[in-house]
Design a protein around this motif. Structure first.
Motif, short mmCIF file in Angstrom:
data_model
loop_
_atom_site.label_atom_id
_atom_site.label_comp_id
_atom_site.label_asym_id
_atom_site.label_seq_id
_atom_site.Cartn_x
_atom_site.Cartn_y
_atom_site.Cartn_z
N GLY A 132 0.80 -1.48 -0.10
CA GLY A 132 0.36 -0.34 -0.39
C GLY A 132 1.01 0.94 0.00
N ASN A 133 2.57 1.74 -0.49
CA ASN A 133 3.04 2.19 -0.59
C ASN A 133 4.19 2.33 -1.53
OD1 ASN A 133 3.98 5.29 0.02
ND2 ASN A 133 4.01 4.87 2.10
N SER A 134 4.95 3.34 -1.54
CA SER A 134 5.67 3.34 -2.79
C SER A 134 6.20 3.81 -2.58
CB SER A 134 4.80 3.20 -4.14
OG SER A 134 4.82 3.98 -5.09
N ASP A 135 7.60 4.54 -3.61
CA ASP A 135 8.30 5.41 -3.47
C ASP A 135 8.10 6.37 -4.92
OD1 ASP A 135 9.43 3.89 -5.57
OD2 ASP A 135 11.70 4.12 -4.07
N HIS A 136 7.32 6.33 -5.46
CA HIS A 136 6.82 7.61 -6.92
C HIS A 136 5.87 8.43 -5.90
CE1 HIS A 136 4.64 7.96 -10.36
NE2 HIS A 136 5.31 6.71 -11.08
N PRO A 137 6.39 9.89 -6.66
CA PRO A 137 5.82 10.52 -6.67
C PRO A 137 4.23 10.71 -6.29
CG PRO A 137 7.54 10.80 -8.06
CD PRO A 137 7.74 9.29 -7.56
N LEU A 138 3.38 9.89 -7.26
CA LEU A 138 2.17 9.86 -7.29
C LEU A 138 1.36 9.50 -5.85
CD1 LEU A 138 -0.06 10.30 -9.30
CD2 LEU A 138 -0.40 8.35 -10.26
N THR A 139 2.17 8.35 -5.21
CA THR A 139 1.53 7.90 -4.39
C THR A 139 1.93 9.10 -2.91
OG1 THR A 139 2.36 5.65 -5.70
CG2 THR A 139 1.97 5.91 -2.74
N ARG A 140 2.72 9.61 -3.14
CA ARG A 140 3.02 10.32 -1.84
C ARG A 140 1.48 11.39 -2.04
NH1 ARG A 140 8.54 9.04 -3.42
NH2 ARG A 140 8.61 11.80 -4.19
N LYS A 141 2.19 11.78 -3.53
CA LYS A 141 0.31 13.18 -3.77
C LYS A 141 -0.43 12.46 -3.21
CE LYS A 141 -1.58 16.12 -6.93
NZ LYS A 141 -0.93 16.26 -8.96
N LEU A 142 -1.14 11.40 -3.18
CA LEU A 142 -2.30 11.29 -3.27
C LEU A 142 -2.30 10.97 -1.76
CD1 LEU A 142 -3.34 8.72 -6.09
CD2 LEU A 142 -4.03 10.56 -5.92
N ARG A 143 -1.22 10.38 -0.93
CA ARG A 143 -1.34 10.35 0.20
C ARG A 143 -1.75 11.42 1.21
NH1 ARG A 143 0.55 4.82 2.58
NH2 ARG A 143 1.81 6.18 4.01
N THR A 144 -0.83 12.87 0.71
CA THR A 144 -1.25 14.14 0.87
C THR A 144 -2.29 14.49 0.98
OG1 THR A 144 1.50 13.89 0.68
CG2 THR A 144 0.17 16.47 1.56
N LYS A 145 -2.86 14.52 -0.53
CA LYS A 145 -3.94 15.44 -0.87
C LYS A 145 -5.89 14.32 -0.55
CE LYS A 145 -6.43 17.10 -4.90
NZ LYS A 145 -6.00 18.41 -4.74
N TYR A 146 -5.49 12.89 -0.23
CA TYR A 146 -6.54 12.31 0.71
C TYR A 146 -5.97 13.07 2.47
CZ TYR A 146 -8.06 9.81 -3.52
OH TYR A 146 -8.22 9.25 -4.63
N ASN A 147 -5.45 12.51 3.06
CA ASN A 147 -5.02 12.93 4.40
C ASN A 147 -6.52 12.71 5.32
OD1 ASN A 147 -3.82 13.91 6.48
ND2 ASN A 147 -4.12 15.81 6.06
N TYR A 148 -6.30 11.32 5.55
CA TYR A 148 -7.31 10.54 6.31
C TYR A 148 -7.19 9.69 6.83
CZ TYR A 148 -9.45 7.36 3.01
OH TYR A 148 -9.33 6.42 1.79
N VAL A 149 -7.83 9.35 8.05
CA VAL A 149 -7.38 7.94 8.61
C VAL A 149 -8.82 7.45 9.38
CG1 VAL A 149 -5.81 7.95 9.92
CG2 VAL A 149 -7.39 9.53 11.14
N ILE A 150 -8.71 6.15 9.68
CA ILE A 150 -10.00 5.57 9.67
C ILE A 150 -10.16 4.67 10.61
CG2 ILE A 150 -11.76 3.45 8.69
CD1 ILE A 150 -10.14 3.18 6.06
N PRO A 151 -11.31 4.90 11.59
CA PRO A 151 -11.96 4.81 13.02
C PRO A 151 -11.81 3.27 13.13
CG PRO A 151 -13.69 6.01 12.40
CD PRO A 151 -12.53 6.00 11.31
#
Length: 239
Positions: A132-151
């Protein structure tokens, strides 16, 4: 005197053995944590259709509306089976309906193409493979943009059995055991990893492709438990 000396030696060896066993018992259990990713490899370019898919419509969920969004999304998208394709074979996953937020989130990210930008980035033999992770810039961009956690949706009848699928999470400063929406792990220990029961949300299991998991678990890794050669994921919802 000869026999007495032998008895003393045997007694000391017994004490040493007991002390060694006790030391092994108190070894800390392995945790599943979020891995901090840094650029360290030559990045593999993503296919144009993947980039196009994941960069549109990314403002639909955030940290303020996560429960309402995933609840509504889950009703509109009832699917429970996801396929991961890798260079070692496929892994078919069944998601549980009694963890509705985690199920909806996994379907959402799969359909948006997020997981197809990622790889299996942590391998710990006889414990887990984590993705569920990688060192690709697009992966990091999406993780920053979504920015949420799940109960959490921790169920007492869901156990960390062989082949179980669960959500990774931060352990520090996370008393509510909130899940990462992005990172997941699969239990590769055939005995299970039951020290994690009650600590993470288990929201699915492998129904086909256990042998693929075993092949990934046998890979050579670097000092950070990342496979020397990336194992990219191509994910899609089946039904």
């Amino acid at each position: 005197m000869k026999y007495s000396s032998l008895y003393v030696t045997a007694f000391l060896l017994c004490l040493a053995s007991l002390y060694s066993c006790k030391q092994k018992e108190v070894q800390p259990k392995e945790k599943v944590v979020l891995k901090k990713v840094s650029i360290k490899k030559i990045e593999k370019p993503l296919k144009k259709e993947v980039v196009k898919k994941v960069t549109r419509d990314t403002d639909t969920i955030n940290k303020n509306n996560v429960v309402a969004f995933l609840t509504a999304y889950g009703k509109q998208h009832p699917e429970t089976v996801v396929l991961f394709e890798t260079r070692f074979g496929n892994i078919k996953i069944r998601l549980y309906r009694d963890t509705p937020l985690h199920r909806a989130n996994f379907i959402f990210l799969t359909k948006k193409g997020y997981f197809s930008t990622t790889c299996f980035h942590r391998v710990v033999p006889n414990f887990i493979i984590q993705g569920g992770n990688s060192d690709h810039p697009l992966t990091r961009k999406l993780r920053t943009k979504y920015n949420y956690v799940i109960p959490p949706e921790i169920k007492s009848h869901r156990k960390h059995k062989y082949g179980a699928l669960a959500a990774a999470r931060e352990w520090d400063n996370n008393p509510k055991k909130l899940s990462s929406p992005y990172e997941f792990y699969m239990i590769q220990d055939k005995r299970g990893s039951h020290h994690l029961d009650g600590e993470h949300t288990i929201f699915g299991e492998i129904i086909e492709g256990i042998s693929t998991m075993e092949k990934i678990a046998a890979l050579e890794t670097d000092s950070k438990e990342w496979p020397i050669r990336d194992v990219y994921i191509k994910a899609r919802v089946l039904r």
